[in-house]
Design a protein around this motif. Structure first.
Motif, PDB file in Angstrom:
ATOM      1  N   ARG A   1       0.832  -1.274   0.053  1.00 52.47           N
ATOM      2  CA  ARG A   1      -0.024  -0.072  -0.038  1.00 52.47           C
ATOM      3  C   ARG A   1       0.672   1.262   0.211  1.00 52.47           C
ATOM      4  O   ARG A   1       2.003   1.487   0.473  1.00 52.47           O
TER       5      ARG A   1
ATOM      6  N   GLN B   1      -7.055  -9.473  -2.099  1.00 55.65           N
ATOM      7  CA  GLN B   1      -8.273 -10.594  -2.403  1.00 55.65           C
ATOM      8  C   GLN B   1      -8.488 -10.354  -3.935  1.00 55.65           C
ATOM      9  O   GLN B   1      -8.520 -11.362  -4.444  1.00 55.65           O
ATOM     10  N   GLN B   2      -8.272  -9.074  -4.440  1.00 54.04           N
ATOM     11  CA  GLN B   2      -8.226  -9.047  -5.854  1.00 54.04           C
ATOM     12  C   GLN B   2      -7.086  -9.717  -6.647  1.00 54.04           C
ATOM     13  O   GLN B   2      -7.036 -10.413  -7.784  1.00 54.04           O
TER      14      GLN B   2
ATOM     15  N   GLN C   1      -4.355  -4.429  -2.890  1.00 57.99           N
ATOM     16  CA  GLN C   1      -5.804  -5.156  -2.622  1.00 57.99           C
ATOM     17  C   GLN C   1      -5.421  -6.724  -2.775  1.00 57.99           C
ATOM     18  O   GLN C   1      -5.643  -6.920  -3.979  1.00 57.99           O
TER      19      GLN C   1
ATOM     20  N   ARG D   1      -5.025   1.043  -6.052  1.00 64.79           N
ATOM     21  CA  ARG D   1      -4.903   0.420  -4.808  1.00 64.79           C
ATOM     22  C   ARG D   1      -4.295  -0.749  -4.320  1.00 64.79           C
ATOM     23  O   ARG D   1      -4.763  -1.569  -5.224  1.00 64.79           O
TER      24      ARG D   1
ATOM     25  N   GLU E   1     -14.125  -3.396 -11.339  1.00 64.68           N
ATOM     26  CA  GLU E   1     -14.693  -2.766 -10.310  1.00 64.68           C
ATOM     27  C   GLU E   1     -15.694  -1.607 -10.620  1.00 64.68           C
ATOM     28  O   GLU E   1     -16.542  -1.117 -10.340  1.00 64.68           O
TER      29      GLU E   1
ATOM     30  N   ASP F   1      -2.665  -6.950   1.914  1.00 68.41           N
ATOM     31  CA  ASP F   1      -2.222  -6.464   0.327  1.00 68.41           C
ATOM     32  C   ASP F   1      -1.474  -7.693  -0.095  1.00 68.41           C
ATOM     33  O   ASP F   1      -1.166  -7.414  -1.352  1.00 68.41           O
TER      34      ASP F   1
ATOM     35  N   GLN G   1      -9.068  -3.219 -11.281  1.00 65.02           N
ATOM     36  CA  GLN G   1      -9.949  -1.913 -10.653  1.00 65.02           C
ATOM     37  C   GLN G   1     -10.847  -1.116 -11.570  1.00 65.02           C
ATOM     38  O   GLN G   1     -11.844  -0.635 -11.541  1.00 65.02           O
TER      39      GLN G   1
END
Length: 334
Positions: free
Chosen positions: A92, A285-286, A283, A281, A138, A109, A134
């Motif tokens: 991050r 999980q993604q 992430q 950002r 997203e 992360d 994203q």
């Protein structure tokens, strides 16, 4: 530990190999021995001071946003990882520093490294993979049959985004130079425009989504290829008021972001389309979902060159030429 450090904000040079203290491990952290990292345009922009307002790093600091490596130690609250696990991540903001031998990152992360690719290939993925995810999944909510225009198809984000968009069932147009046409077609591009000889604005129309990564002139032209209600997502700016809100910026910075993006937002309204700025950002999980796509062969990494750790400055300079196909990786040896 050895690390590549930025001593002062400037456009060229200003990185050196230095000995830095090993990072401390917080309760929610994993400490990773770095096998490989990758260079992004973002690293160059941060070194040049372009993001000082948003990301005020204080020199000397360690650059680097991509990591693949092995977990050495975990904080007492960590449950998902243990020493010996092979992982990859985009740490991050405010905790970057992958141009080094070790990094401590928040567990949230981090994701398991895809088992079917090398450390160097894995290091090429996190920042561009998350950017594409994203933007297309997203924010863009890309659906089968929709048309998406992905600029700079042979670049780091482009090579990943084309593959992801095809997996989502979209019709994909992209720009590249003549020498990279076969590469982007092999990744799934349906319509390839040679930006040196063709004007994409004359070729494309009625698009649902544009992933913009170029300059302001290209941004304005891109608004015109969208259908009414279409969306342009820019990863190269200008930042907008929504971004300022998400980042929890103060009143002054909110005003700055509003002014920076006023012209493009006004033009978007005129054309009946939408504009959104994306600053990706961290992430984990993604990234785990991306791991699945790589392990099932849906997406393959595209690596142009691998530099040794001592040549990190050369790797940065090579990325700044804008000629890299896919990603430029740094092997951090021990």
């Amino acid at each position: 530990m050895k690390a590549v450090v930025v001593d002062k904000y400037q456009k060229k040079g200003a990185v050196r190999l230095a000995t830095m203290p090993e990072p401390g491990v917080r309760d929610d952290d994993v400490l990773v021995r770095i096998h490989a990292t990758a260079v992004n345009v973002l690293d160059s922009k941060i070194r040049g001071g372009e993001f000082k307002l948003i990301l005020p790093y204080r020199p000397p600091f360690i650059l680097g946003h991509d990591v693949a490596g092995t977990v050495v130690r975990v904080g007492r609250n960590v449950r998902r990882f243990k020493a010996g696990d092979e992982v990859y991540a985009r740490p991050r903001d405010h905790r970057i520093g992958t141009f080094a031998e070790f990094i401590a990152m928040n567990e949230a992360d981090v994701a398991p490294k895809p088992a079917n690719i090398s450390m160097e290939e894995a290091a090429s993925i996190p920042l561009v993979g998350l950017t594409a995810w994203q933007a297309l999944v997203e924010v863009g909510k890309l659906k089968p049959g929709q048309k998406v225009f992905i600029q700079a198809g042979s670049g780091g984000v482009g090579t990943f985004a084309i593959q992801l968009a095809k997996h989502l069932g979209a019709v994909v147009a992209t720009t590249t130079s003549a020498k990279n046409v076969e590469l982007v077609k092999s990744l799934g591009a349906d319509l390839v425009i040679d930006y040196k000889t063709q004007d994409f604005e004359k070729v494309l129309s009625g698009y649902d989504l544009v992933l913009h990564s170029q300059d302001a002139k290209t941004l304005e032209k891109s608004l015109r290829v969208l259908k009414p209600g279409g969306l342009l997502i820019s990863i190269s700016g200008p930042p907008d008021p929504e971004f300022a809100r998400e980042q929890g910026m103060n009143l002054f910075l909110k005003l700055v972001m509003r002014l920076l993006s006023r012209s493009v937002r006004k033009k978007a309204r005129k054309f009946g389309v939408r504009f959104s700025f994306l600053f990706m950002r961290a992430q984990g999980q993604q990234l785990s979902e991306i791991t699945s796509l790589i392990e099932t062969g849906v997406i393959r990494p595209v690596v142009d060159k691998v530099f040794p750790f001592e040549k990190t400055g050369d790797a940065l300079a090579y990325v700044e030429t804008g000629r890299a196909k896919g990603k430029v990786v740094i092997a951090v040896t021990h």
